[in-house]
Design a protein around this motif. Structure first.
Motif, PDB file in Angstrom:
ATOM      1  N   ASP A  46      82.990  31.279  97.269  1.00 13.29           N
ATOM      2  CA  ASP A  46      81.926  31.854  96.452  1.00 13.29           C
ATOM      3  C   ASP A  46      82.514  32.603  95.258  1.00 13.29           C
ATOM      4  O   ASP A  46      83.267  33.556  95.437  1.00 13.29           O
ATOM      5  N   THR A  85      80.271  33.473  92.678  1.00 12.80           N
ATOM      6  CA  THR A  85      79.130  34.169  92.094  1.00 12.80           C
ATOM      7  C   THR A  85      79.056  35.633  92.516  1.00 12.80           C
ATOM      8  O   THR A  85      78.887  36.507  91.677  1.00 12.80           O
ATOM      9  N   THR A  86      79.183  35.915  93.800  1.00 13.96           N
ATOM     10  CA  THR A  86      79.045  37.292  94.285  1.00 13.96           C
ATOM     11  C   THR A  86      80.107  38.218  93.699  1.00 13.96           C
ATOM     12  O   THR A  86      79.753  39.267  93.146  1.00 13.96           O
ATOM     13  N   TYR A 107      81.745  37.790  90.964  1.00 11.97           N
ATOM     14  CA  TYR A 107      81.479  37.829  89.526  1.00 11.97           C
ATOM     15  C   TYR A 107      80.386  38.854  89.220  1.00 11.97           C
ATOM     16  O   TYR A 107      80.526  39.676  88.300  1.00 11.97           O
TER      17      TYR A 107
END
Length: 186
Positions: free
Chosen positions: A149, A151-152, A154
């Motif tokens: 992951d 996204t988290t 980021y």
């Protein structure tokens, strides 16, 4: 028992080695502006999903970005540990809310919450892995789907950037012992 100090490693991209997180943050913003970091990190994440190479004309700038953001995350970890002894000054202006839109109202009032949430969810090593993976994938000529992951972490880094921008804008003050005792009693 003496606590182990974390090295912010600002000497890789700055003239001096910062000894505390507040000085590291000052060096961070002396090096570049908040918008530059947010834009560069976002571009690196986008390029990690493309077959194009990020900053192909000057890939060494990507290494500098990695070094600076790595130091920044370590400084945020240090700020998270100092959150019980320091508080952010009250805001006199509300225009910053629109500029720092990634923060909730609660986080805007107390930006130290951002660091606590980020390091409850991810370790310092998780963020370091995130940075390494982003840099590796953004410099690779092959499009691929990252195996973890992105996204988290980021989102947490963007929120930390906004929180530090807010802390820098509003300033901090040390919590007096009496105030700390009152907070614990509540």
């Amino acid at each position: 028992m003496k606590k182990n100090k974390i090295s912010f490693k600002t000497n890789y991209w700055e003239e001096y080695s910062a000894e505390n997180p507040f000085r590291a943050i000052d060096a961070f913003f002396d090096f570049e502006h908040l918008d530059y970091y947010k834009q560069s990190l976002t571009e690196a994440v986008i390029y990690s999903y493309k077959s194009k190479i990020y900053q192909q004309d000057n890939p060494s700038s990507v290494f500098v970005l990695y070094s600076v953001v790595s130091s920044f995350i370590k400084a945020c970890y240090g700020l998270q540990q100092k959150s019980k002894k320091w508080k952010v000054n009250e805001s006199e202006r509300c225009e910053t809310i629109y500029h720092l839109s990634s923060l909730t109202k609660e986080e805007f009032d107390n930006p130290f919450i951002v660091f606590q949430k980020a390091f409850e969810e991810n370790t310092l090593e998780d963020f370091e892995l995130f940075l390494c993976l982003i840099i590796e994938l953004s410099l690779s000529p092959f499009a691929g789907d990252p195996y973890c992951d992105l996204t988290t972490p980021y989102i947490h880094v963007i929120k930390m950037l906004d929180a530090v921008g807010l802390i820098t804008e509003r300033g901090v003050e040390k919590i007096k012992k009496k105030d700390r005792i009152d907070c614990v009693a509540e």
